[in-house]
Design a protein around this motif. Structure first.
Motif, PDB file in Angstrom:
ATOM      1  N   GLU A 238       0.854  -1.179   0.000  1.00 34.27           N
ATOM      2  CA  GLU A 238       0.000   0.000   0.000  1.00 34.27           C
ATOM      3  C   GLU A 238       0.901   1.243   0.000  1.00 34.27           C
ATOM      4  N   ARG A 239       0.667   2.117  -0.969  1.00 32.55           N
ATOM      5  CA  ARG A 239       1.490   3.318  -1.085  1.00 32.55           C
ATOM      6  C   ARG A 239       0.601   4.543  -1.142  1.00 32.55           C
ATOM      7  N   HIS A 240       1.017   5.592  -0.444  1.00 32.90           N
ATOM      8  CA  HIS A 240       0.282   6.851  -0.436  1.00 32.90           C
ATOM      9  C   HIS A 240       1.002   7.831  -1.352  1.00 32.90           C
ATOM     10  N   CYS A 241       0.380   8.166  -2.469  1.00 30.42           N
ATOM     11  CA  CYS A 241       0.988   9.038  -3.469  1.00 30.42           C
ATOM     12  C   CYS A 241       0.706  10.494  -3.117  1.00 30.42           C
ATOM     13  N   VAL A 242       1.745  11.295  -3.051  1.00 36.80           N
ATOM     14  CA  VAL A 242       1.647  12.696  -2.662  1.00 36.80           C
ATOM     15  C   VAL A 242       1.785  13.547  -3.916  1.00 36.80           C
ATOM     16  N   PHE A 243       0.720  14.301  -4.248  1.00 35.35           N
ATOM     17  CA  PHE A 243       0.665  15.036  -5.502  1.00 35.35           C
ATOM     18  C   PHE A 243       0.607  16.550  -5.320  1.00 35.35           C
ATOM     19  N   SER A 244       0.749  17.056  -4.108  1.00 36.50           N
ATOM     20  CA  SER A 244       0.636  18.499  -3.883  1.00 36.50           C
ATOM     21  C   SER A 244       1.977  19.068  -3.428  1.00 36.50           C
ATOM     22  N   PRO A 245       2.273  20.336  -3.748  1.00 34.92           N
ATOM     23  CA  PRO A 245       3.485  20.964  -3.228  1.00 34.92           C
ATOM     24  C   PRO A 245       3.519  20.978  -1.701  1.00 34.92           C
ATOM     25  N   SER A 246       2.383  21.244  -1.056  1.00 39.57           N
ATOM     26  CA  SER A 246       2.375  21.285   0.408  1.00 39.57           C
ATOM     27  C   SER A 246       2.664  19.908   0.997  1.00 39.57           C
ATOM     28  N   GLY A 247       2.109  18.862   0.401  1.00 41.37           N
ATOM     29  CA  GLY A 247       2.387  17.515   0.880  1.00 41.37           C
ATOM     30  C   GLY A 247       3.845  17.142   0.700  1.00 41.37           C
ATOM     31  N   ALA A 248       4.412  17.489  -0.465  1.00 41.70           N
ATOM     32  CA  ALA A 248       5.825  17.206  -0.704  1.00 41.70           C
ATOM     33  C   ALA A 248       6.702  17.937   0.293  1.00 41.70           C
ATOM     34  N   GLN A 249       6.358  19.184   0.590  1.00 40.45           N
ATOM     35  CA  GLN A 249       7.153  19.949   1.543  1.00 40.45           C
ATOM     36  C   GLN A 249       7.109  19.321   2.926  1.00 40.45           C
ATOM     37  N   GLN A 250       5.958  18.805   3.334  1.00 42.32           N
ATOM     38  CA  GLN A 250       5.862  18.171   4.645  1.00 42.32           C
ATOM     39  C   GLN A 250       6.694  16.896   4.704  1.00 42.32           C
ATOM     40  N   VAL A 251       6.588  16.050   3.668  1.00 43.54           N
ATOM     41  CA  VAL A 251       7.322  14.784   3.666  1.00 43.54           C
ATOM     42  C   VAL A 251       8.828  15.022   3.605  1.00 43.54           C
ATOM     43  N   LEU A 252       9.257  15.969   2.768  1.00 49.77           N
ATOM     44  CA  LEU A 252      10.682  16.158   2.522  1.00 49.77           C
ATOM     45  C   LEU A 252      11.349  17.144   3.473  1.00 49.77           C
ATOM     46  N   ALA A 253      10.580  18.063   4.042  1.00 49.46           N
ATOM     47  CA  ALA A 253      11.202  19.144   4.812  1.00 49.46           C
ATOM     48  C   ALA A 253      10.619  19.273   6.211  1.00 49.46           C
ATOM     49  N   SER A 254       9.426  19.856   6.334  1.00 45.12           N
ATOM     50  CA  SER A 254       8.939  20.231   7.659  1.00 45.12           C
ATOM     51  C   SER A 254       8.684  19.023   8.554  1.00 45.12           C
TER      52      SER A 254
ATOM     53  N   GLU B 199       7.870  32.837 -10.640  1.00 41.84           N
ATOM     54  CA  GLU B 199       8.404  31.870  -9.676  1.00 41.84           C
ATOM     55  C   GLU B 199       8.100  32.298  -8.238  1.00 41.84           C
ATOM     56  N   ARG B 200       8.171  33.595  -7.982  1.00 43.60           N
ATOM     57  CA  ARG B 200       7.913  34.085  -6.615  1.00 43.60           C
ATOM     58  C   ARG B 200       6.491  33.788  -6.162  1.00 43.60           C
ATOM     59  N   ASP B 201       5.544  33.745  -7.094  1.00 45.65           N
ATOM     60  CA  ASP B 201       4.141  33.529  -6.752  1.00 45.65           C
ATOM     61  C   ASP B 201       3.766  32.051  -6.656  1.00 45.65           C
ATOM     62  N   ARG B 202       4.727  31.171  -6.846  1.00 43.10           N
ATOM     63  CA  ARG B 202       4.444  29.739  -6.903  1.00 43.10           C
ATOM     64  C   ARG B 202       4.980  29.057  -5.643  1.00 43.10           C
ATOM     65  N   PRO B 203       4.279  28.051  -5.089  1.00 42.80           N
ATOM     66  CA  PRO B 203       4.805  27.332  -3.927  1.00 42.80           C
ATOM     67  C   PRO B 203       6.185  26.758  -4.206  1.00 42.80           C
ATOM     68  N   ARG B 204       7.030  26.798  -3.192  1.00 40.03           N
ATOM     69  CA  ARG B 204       8.410  26.330  -3.349  1.00 40.03           C
ATOM     70  C   ARG B 204       8.472  24.904  -3.891  1.00 40.03           C
ATOM     71  N   TYR B 205       7.602  24.035  -3.439  1.00 43.01           N
ATOM     72  CA  TYR B 205       7.688  22.621  -3.820  1.00 43.01           C
ATOM     73  C   TYR B 205       6.785  22.267  -5.003  1.00 43.01           C
ATOM     74  N   ALA B 206       6.346  23.286  -5.759  1.00 43.87           N
ATOM     75  CA  ALA B 206       5.642  23.002  -7.010  1.00 43.87           C
ATOM     76  C   ALA B 206       6.605  22.538  -8.088  1.00 43.87           C
ATOM     77  N   TRP B 207       7.886  22.814  -7.913  1.00 44.39           N
ATOM     78  CA  TRP B 207       8.939  22.394  -8.858  1.00 44.39           C
ATOM     79  C   TRP B 207      10.077  21.824  -8.031  1.00 44.39           C
ATOM     80  N   LEU B 208      10.316  20.516  -8.166  1.00 40.22           N
ATOM     81  CA  LEU B 208      11.309  19.876  -7.306  1.00 40.22           C
ATOM     82  C   LEU B 208      12.100  18.799  -8.043  1.00 40.22           C
ATOM     83  N   PRO B 209      12.758  19.150  -9.151  1.00 41.03           N
ATOM     84  CA  PRO B 209      13.549  18.150  -9.864  1.00 41.03           C
ATOM     85  C   PRO B 209      14.756  17.668  -9.073  1.00 41.03           C
ATOM     86  N   PHE B 210      15.182  18.429  -8.065  1.00 36.62           N
ATOM     87  CA  PHE B 210      16.317  18.030  -7.237  1.00 36.62           C
ATOM     88  C   PHE B 210      15.883  17.621  -5.836  1.00 36.62           C
ATOM     89  N   GLY B 211      14.604  17.295  -5.659  1.00 34.80           N
ATOM     90  CA  GLY B 211      14.115  16.969  -4.337  1.00 34.80           C
ATOM     91  C   GLY B 211      13.996  18.220  -3.490  1.00 34.80           C
TER      92      GLY B 211
END
Length: 469
Positions: A61-77, A397-409
């Motif tokens: 079972e895998r939980h797929c994270v498709f939002s910038p906010s979700g990615a930021q939580q998993v990878l950072a906060s 770019e300034r108006d976009r969530p930081r984790y909307a673009w994450l080719p380098f994680g």
């Protein structure tokens, strides 16, 4: 902030997702078209989707994270709530060892402290001349190509492998390139097959696949061990009046150290080299392949990028200092990496029950961060399938969530080599655009998911030489 509170858990919900096949869940869809499946289930079920795969009793079972906010939580906060304990990372570690890509905890922090000085902007910028020479060699060879017909995927894989091998090994480039080209594809395929197979036979069993992978792994280890031993011997023999030690990354790795962390052992150096080879070769090759492919489909973008290169550089080769003066070319590269991220999906395992975007991921559950789908999220990218480098104008770019673009994680495990990749790619694109007009046919490209984005068909292009003085 880490962990979850009672209020978090009470307010959270179980992730929705498709039931899939009665026996195999979503496994047939994932195997047939993983990238398309991710985009489709996000559209149907939302920003966190639960996918099940495999037969009962062995079902993952895998939980797929498709939002910038979700990615930021998993990878950072909330990165402390997640570890690289997934099946894929275990398979990568079995092949590449415990380098920066797969190591964890204090081992990772120690390695990062020792290796980080080798990837400062100033240090990386010093490799520009070598990168220019490798790009120039590609230009000269392409001028002799009959009809200018090339496979961009093959060409860029060859270029980036030579470039990263030169930076890593210096004078050992030819022998190293041959060994890597023969053996890395074998190991990459083996990692992918084992990562997505519900039942994995022990690696010690003498199956044909295990034996083939074992030979490839041994060849790569022997190459790295030989070169590491030679460098250490050279350093030991060097006297006060001898030339300064080499500046390739391997020479720097053999001398890296500090009072708190000591030095890297030969095995640790080998593991770092193997990670640098795959991360610095396959990922950058993918980015360059699709940047050239997209430029070949969009002549107006290509001409605008070329005009910038010629205006800024004239007849001289680019330097690292020119990167800031080539903003549109950089935008082209970033937009290519948005549409075709070299790492389209990567996983983390939850060490405790954690709420991400209001959805509970259970302890031991796997969270898949999916840049492929995040980069196509319509809430953050208008008309997401359209190629538009102006998306990366500074004000947009300034108006976009930081984790909307994450080719380098992102977060504490963000790619250590991202400046090297961007430098290599911009310098190469500048050289290629000055020398050629690129035309790409409309034929589709077969894509898949492996350790990196897998290109399963040729990426055809025709290169028309431009007049030179």
């Amino acid at each position: 902030m880490t962990g979850t509170t009672t209020a978090d858990t009470d307010a959270a919900t179980r992730a929705p997702g498709p039931a899939g096949h009665w026996l195999l869940g979503s496994l047939p869809e994932i195997r047939r078209d993983p990238l398309g499946t991710f985009v489709r289930v996000r559209e149907e079920y939302g920003d966190i989707v639960r996918l099940t795969a495999g037969p009962p009793g062995l079902r993952a079972e895998r939980h797929c994270v498709f939002s910038p906010s979700g990615a930021q939580q998993v990878l950072a906060s909330r990165s402390a709530d997640f570890r690289k304990d997934t099946a894929a990372y275990h398979e990568i570690a079995a092949v590449l060892g415990d380098g920066l890509l797969t190591s964890q905890d204090e081992q990772y922090l120690r390695q990062r402290r020792l290796v980080q000085p080798l990837f400062t902007r100033r240090r990386v910028d010093g490799y520009a001349d070598g990168l220019n020479e490798e790009a120039g060699a590609v230009v000269r060879r392409w001028r002799d190509t009959p009809d200018g017909a090339v496979d961009l995927a093959e060409e860029m894989s060859r270029f980036t492998l030579r470039a990263v091998t030169r930076i890593l090994f210096g004078a050992d480039i030819e022998s190293a390139v041959d060994v890597v080209r023969r053996n890395f594809p074998v190991l990459g395929g083996h990692i992918v097959r084992r990562s997505f197979t519900p039942v994995r036979p022990p690696r010690t069993w003498p199956t044909p696949a295990n034996r083939s992978a074992g030979r490839a792994r041994a060849a790569l280890h022997a190459l790295c061990d030989r070169i590491v031993a030679e460098r250490r011997a050279e350093d030991a023999r060097r006297g006060p009046g001898d030339p300064a030690p080499g500046t390739d990354l391997l020479s720097l790795l053999t001398r890296a150290g500090n009072d708190d962390d000591g030095t890297l052992t030969p095995a640790e150096i080998r593991d770092q080299v193997l990670v640098f080879l795959i991360a610095g070769h396959e990922t950058t090759a993918t980015s360059l392949t699709f940047a050239l492919h997209l430029l070949g489909h969009h002549p107006e973008v290509q001409e605008r990028a070329r005009e910038e290169v010629e205006r800024v550089l004239g007849d001289r080769p680019p330097t690292a200092a020119d990167l800031d003066a080539l903003p549109y070319l950089t935008q082209v590269l970033k937009e290519s990496m948005r549409l075709y991220p070299a790492a389209p999906v990567f996983g983390r395992n939850a060490v405790r029950e954690t709420v991400i975007d209001g959805v509970t991921i259970p302890a031991g559950g796997e969270a898949l961060v999916v840049p492929w789908a995040i980069h196509r999220h319509p809430d953050h990218w208008e008309d997401p399938e359209r190629f538009d480098p102006d998306r990366f104008l500074p004000e947009r770019e300034r108006d976009r969530p930081r984790y909307a673009w994450l080719p380098f994680g992102g977060g504490p495990r963000a790619c250590i080599g991202q400046h090297f990749s961007m430098l290599e790619s911009v310098l190469a694109l500048a050289a290629f655009l000055r020398a050629f007009t690129i035309e790409s046919p409309a034929a589709g490209i077969t894509l898949g998911v492996g350790v990196t984005l897998q290109i399963g068909s040729p990426v055809r292009a025709r290169l028309i030489p431009r007049a030179t003085d």
